[in-house]
Design a protein around this motif. Structure first.
Motif, mmCIF file in Angstrom:
data_model
loop_
_atom_site.group_PDB
_atom_site.id
_atom_site.type_symbol
_atom_site.label_atom_id
_atom_site.label_comp_id
_atom_site.label_asym_id
_atom_site.label_seq_id
_atom_site.Cartn_x
_atom_site.Cartn_y
_atom_site.Cartn_z
ATOM 1 N N TRP A 125 0.898 -1.308 -0.012
ATOM 2 C CA TRP A 125 -0.019 0.013 0.050
ATOM 3 C C TRP A 125 0.963 1.268 -0.002
ATOM 4 O O TRP A 125 1.739 1.404 0.901
ATOM 5 N N THR A 127 0.713 4.922 0.866
ATOM 6 C CA THR A 127 -0.048 5.802 1.621
ATOM 7 C C THR A 127 0.320 7.181 1.026
ATOM 8 O O THR A 127 -0.462 8.256 1.495
ATOM 9 N N GLU A 139 -6.490 8.584 -1.275
ATOM 10 C CA GLU A 139 -6.689 7.235 -0.312
ATOM 11 C C GLU A 139 -5.310 6.760 -0.536
ATOM 12 O O GLU A 139 -4.666 6.782 -1.620
#
Length: 213
Positions: A125, A127, A139
């Protein structure tokens, strides 16, 4: 612990000394690609062995912390529910295609590490979705891997090769000769729900031994 004992509180990151560089692809938009520096450390042992990585956009002191990646074995990945597996990308093509490099390792150490990474899976992910922005906006972005020839942004590859003094084409040639498998040619995901495949676009997902003349 006494105030001022820095070493006592740095243990969580002290083992993140394993460095390699690769290219991350947004799963929901594979045209968006980011050169990503990985600083990784081991967590767990045995069946629960896992690497966890801090991801940066450069190697400079002012580098932007892009996100995190967790790396698990194929055995652990296969034990996950299907609904969870959609978040995990394969490293097979990245290794054999030369996308992953560890320029601070010796050639032999790098090859051994890449052989270890070959069948692993990563959950990544970002960020900081767009590192061109001054602060993280929007997001978190689920990232994917390159899975076949012709998918990489050629400018990013050229810039990375120049920065670290490597040749992705040369690494690719040497890896397939040393590891002995054909390079996978798997299409990029059509949606976030697409499950990753390591070796083939369809049928049995298993490696093909490289043909030699």
């Amino acid at each position: 612990m006494n105030r001022g004992e820095v070493g006592e509180v740095m243990g969580a990151v002290d083992n993140h000394g394993l460095f390699f560089c690769g290219f991350h692809v947004a799963k929901n938009n594979p045209t968006f690609q980011v050169t990503t520096m990985h600083y990784c450390g081991m967590r767990g042992e045995g069946d629960q062995e896992m690497h966890q990585c801090l991801l940066y956009d450069s190697v400079s002191p002012g580098a932007k912390l892009l996100g995190v990646e967790y790396i698990v074995s194929d055995k652990v990945f296969r034990s996950l529910p299907k609904d969870e597996q959609k978040y995990w990308h394969p490293h097979t093509y990245e290794v054999l295609g030369g996308g992953l490099v560890a320029p601070v390792m010796s050639e032999q150490a790098e090859l051994e590490f890449m052989e270890f990474l070959l069948t692993t899976w990563g959950k990544t992910w970002h960020t900081w979705p767009d590192p061109s922005t001054p602060v993280p906006l929007g997001e978190p972005l689920l990232m994917w891997s390159l899975t076949g020839d012709g998918q990489a942004n050629a400018d990013l590859v050229a810039q990375r090769d120049q920065q670290f003094g490597v040749s992705t084409a040369k690494v690719h040639k040497e890896r397939i000769e040393a590891i002995g498998y054909e390079v996978p040619q798997v299409p990029l995901p059509e949606s976030v729900a697409t499950l990753g495949r390591q070796w083939t676009a369809e049928g049995e997902d298993s490696p093909t031994v490289r043909r030699t003349s």
